[in-house]
Design a protein around this motif. Structure first.
Motif, PDB file in Angstrom:
ATOM      1  N   UNK A  54       8.729 -15.500   5.685  1.00 20.24           N
ATOM      2  CA  UNK A  54       8.760 -16.673   6.558  1.00 20.24           C
ATOM      3  C   UNK A  54       8.121 -17.897   5.898  1.00 20.24           C
ATOM      4  N   UNK A  55       6.975 -17.697   5.254  1.00 22.95           N
ATOM      5  CA  UNK A  55       6.243 -18.820   4.670  1.00 22.95           C
ATOM      6  C   UNK A  55       6.883 -19.370   3.402  1.00 22.95           C
ATOM      7  N   UNK A  56       7.431 -18.484   2.568  1.00 25.10           N
ATOM      8  CA  UNK A  56       7.939 -18.905   1.259  1.00 25.10           C
ATOM      9  C   UNK A  56       9.455 -18.906   1.160  1.00 25.10           C
ATOM     10  N   UNK A  57      10.118 -18.280   2.131  1.00 20.02           N
ATOM     11  CA  UNK A  57      11.572 -18.237   2.085  1.00 20.02           C
ATOM     12  C   UNK A  57      12.128 -17.355   0.987  1.00 20.02           C
ATOM     13  N   UNK A  58      11.345 -16.375   0.539  1.00 22.02           N
ATOM     14  CA  UNK A  58      11.842 -15.449  -0.480  1.00 22.02           C
ATOM     15  C   UNK A  58      12.544 -14.282   0.199  1.00 22.02           C
ATOM     16  N   UNK A  59      13.260 -13.512  -0.578  1.00 23.29           N
ATOM     17  CA  UNK A  59      13.962 -12.348  -0.057  1.00 23.29           C
ATOM     18  C   UNK A  59      12.972 -11.208   0.214  1.00 23.29           C
ATOM     19  N   UNK A  60      13.182 -10.422   1.266  1.00 20.88           N
ATOM     20  CA  UNK A  60      12.294  -9.295   1.541  1.00 20.88           C
ATOM     21  C   UNK A  60      12.210  -8.304   0.366  1.00 20.88           C
ATOM     22  N   UNK A  61      13.271  -8.151  -0.393  1.00 15.65           N
ATOM     23  CA  UNK A  61      13.267  -7.244  -1.545  1.00 15.65           C
ATOM     24  C   UNK A  61      12.403  -7.764  -2.695  1.00 15.65           C
ATOM     25  N   UNK A  62      12.054  -9.036  -2.655  1.00 17.07           N
ATOM     26  CA  UNK A  62      11.272  -9.639  -3.742  1.00 17.07           C
ATOM     27  C   UNK A  62       9.770  -9.406  -3.603  1.00 17.07           C
ATOM     28  N   UNK A  63       9.356  -8.723  -2.558  1.00 18.65           N
ATOM     29  CA  UNK A  63       7.930  -8.546  -2.306  1.00 18.65           C
ATOM     30  C   UNK A  63       7.550  -7.086  -2.513  1.00 18.65           C
ATOM     31  N   UNK A  64       6.935  -6.815  -3.647  1.00 16.89           N
ATOM     32  CA  UNK A  64       6.417  -5.482  -3.984  1.00 16.89           C
ATOM     33  C   UNK A  64       4.969  -5.443  -3.528  1.00 16.89           C
ATOM     34  N   UNK A  65       4.609  -4.483  -2.689  1.00 18.28           N
ATOM     35  CA  UNK A  65       3.259  -4.404  -2.137  1.00 18.28           C
ATOM     36  C   UNK A  65       2.587  -3.125  -2.625  1.00 18.28           C
ATOM     37  N   UNK A  66       1.378  -3.261  -3.148  1.00 16.63           N
ATOM     38  CA  UNK A  66       0.581  -2.111  -3.561  1.00 16.63           C
ATOM     39  C   UNK A  66      -0.678  -2.077  -2.701  1.00 16.63           C
ATOM     40  N   UNK A  67      -0.811  -1.039  -1.899  1.00 19.18           N
ATOM     41  CA  UNK A  67      -2.009  -0.854  -1.090  1.00 19.18           C
ATOM     42  C   UNK A  67      -2.961   0.054  -1.859  1.00 19.18           C
ATOM     43  N   UNK A  68      -4.148  -0.438  -2.124  1.00 16.54           N
ATOM     44  CA  UNK A  68      -5.131   0.300  -2.906  1.00 16.54           C
ATOM     45  C   UNK A  68      -6.218   0.808  -1.957  1.00 16.54           C
ATOM     46  N   UNK A  69      -6.263   2.128  -1.703  1.00 10.85           N
ATOM     47  CA  UNK A  69      -7.283   2.655  -0.798  1.00 10.85           C
ATOM     48  C   UNK A  69      -8.654   2.711  -1.474  1.00 10.85           C
ATOM     49  N   UNK A  70      -9.656   2.212  -0.758  1.00 13.38           N
ATOM     50  CA  UNK A  70     -11.022   2.198  -1.275  1.00 13.38           C
ATOM     51  C   UNK A  70     -11.931   2.877  -0.246  1.00 13.38           C
ATOM     52  N   UNK A  71     -12.722   3.866  -0.660  1.00 12.43           N
ATOM     53  CA  UNK A  71     -13.658   4.479   0.285  1.00 12.43           C
ATOM     54  C   UNK A  71     -14.597   3.412   0.855  1.00 12.43           C
ATOM     55  N   UNK A  72     -14.870   3.493   2.158  1.00 15.16           N
ATOM     56  CA  UNK A  72     -15.646   2.420   2.785  1.00 15.16           C
ATOM     57  C   UNK A  72     -17.059   2.295   2.212  1.00 15.16           C
ATOM     58  N   UNK A  73     -17.589   3.367   1.646  1.00 16.50           N
ATOM     59  CA  UNK A  73     -18.929   3.250   1.060  1.00 16.50           C
ATOM     60  C   UNK A  73     -18.929   2.404  -0.214  1.00 16.50           C
ATOM     61  N   UNK A  74     -17.756   2.026  -0.719  1.00 18.15           N
ATOM     62  CA  UNK A  74     -17.666   1.204  -1.921  1.00 18.15           C
ATOM     63  C   UNK A  74     -17.572  -0.284  -1.627  1.00 18.15           C
ATOM     64  N   UNK A  75     -17.627  -0.687  -0.362  1.00 21.79           N
ATOM     65  CA  UNK A  75     -17.561  -2.100  -0.005  1.00 21.79           C
ATOM     66  C   UNK A  75     -18.957  -2.709   0.088  1.00 21.79           C
ATOM     67  N   UNK A  76     -19.113  -3.889  -0.492  1.00 25.08           N
ATOM     68  CA  UNK A  76     -20.315  -4.687  -0.295  1.00 25.08           C
ATOM     69  C   UNK A  76     -19.884  -5.940   0.449  1.00 25.08           C
ATOM     70  N   UNK A  77     -20.534  -6.212   1.573  1.00 26.68           N
ATOM     71  CA  UNK A  77     -20.212  -7.382   2.375  1.00 26.68           C
ATOM     72  C   UNK A  77     -21.132  -8.545   2.027  1.00 26.68           C
ATOM     73  N   UNK A  78     -21.937  -8.390   0.986  1.00 26.47           N
ATOM     74  CA  UNK A  78     -22.834  -9.431   0.513  1.00 26.47           C
ATOM     75  C   UNK A  78     -24.148  -8.839   0.052  1.00 26.47           C
ATOM     76  N   UNK A  79     -24.911  -9.658  -0.668  1.00 20.15           N
ATOM     77  CA  UNK A  79     -26.248  -9.290  -1.162  1.00 20.15           C
ATOM     78  C   UNK A  79     -26.239  -8.144  -2.162  1.00 20.15           C
ATOM     79  N   UNK A  80     -25.069  -7.725  -2.607  1.00 19.39           N
ATOM     80  CA  UNK A  80     -24.996  -6.620  -3.553  1.00 19.39           C
ATOM     81  C   UNK A  80     -25.348  -5.281  -2.947  1.00 19.39           C
ATOM     82  N   UNK A  81     -25.309  -5.199  -1.619  1.00 22.14           N
ATOM     83  CA  UNK A  81     -25.633  -3.961  -0.929  1.00 22.14           C
ATOM     84  C   UNK A  81     -24.364  -3.255  -0.474  1.00 22.14           C
ATOM     85  N   UNK A  82     -24.398  -1.956  -0.447  1.00 25.99           N
ATOM     86  CA  UNK A  82     -23.286  -1.153   0.077  1.00 25.99           C
ATOM     87  C   UNK A  82     -23.651  -0.773   1.509  1.00 25.99           C
ATOM     88  N   UNK A  83     -23.400  -1.713   2.420  1.00 24.40           N
ATOM     89  CA  UNK A  83     -23.856  -1.582   3.796  1.00 24.40           C
ATOM     90  C   UNK A  83     -23.362  -0.324   4.505  1.00 24.40           C
TER      91      UNK A  83
END
Length: 91
Positions: A54-83
């Motif tokens: 919708x935003x770019x007017x490209x063809x649906x086939x032109x969008x390759x999506x890679x979902x990368x699963x990350x364990x939630x304990x690997x996220x830092x929401x700031x301060x360098x901490x793994x909250x």
């Protein structure tokens, strides 16, 4: 992050998986919590595809999506901490 690649730097087969990709093909990568169910992953992939088309007017086939699963304990929401490291479920 957005990066543009020259013709010989990135290869997306124009017909792989019965797609009809143009020279406007792109790869979108999204990191998400590994705990997300398949239904959520399908919903987010469909939403990304629809919004980009919708935003770019490209063809649906032109969008390759890679979902990368990350364990939630690997996220830092700031301060360098793994909250979520201490409260993450142990699957």
């Amino acid at each position: 992050m957005i990066s543009e690649h020259g013709e010989n730097e990135l290869s997306l087969d124009p017909t792989f998986m019965d797609m009809q990709r143009s020279s406007d093909a792109m790869i979108t990568t999204l990191q998400l919590g590994a705990h997300r169910p398949l239904e959520d992953k399908r919903a987010v992939a469909a939403a990304i595809n629809n919004l980009v088309v919708e935003a770019l007017g490209v063809l649906p086939d032109d969008i390759f999506i890679a979902l990368i699963p990350v364990p939630i304990e690997n996220f830092s929401f700031g301060r360098g901490e793994l909250q979520l490291a201490e409260s993450a479920p142990r699957w």
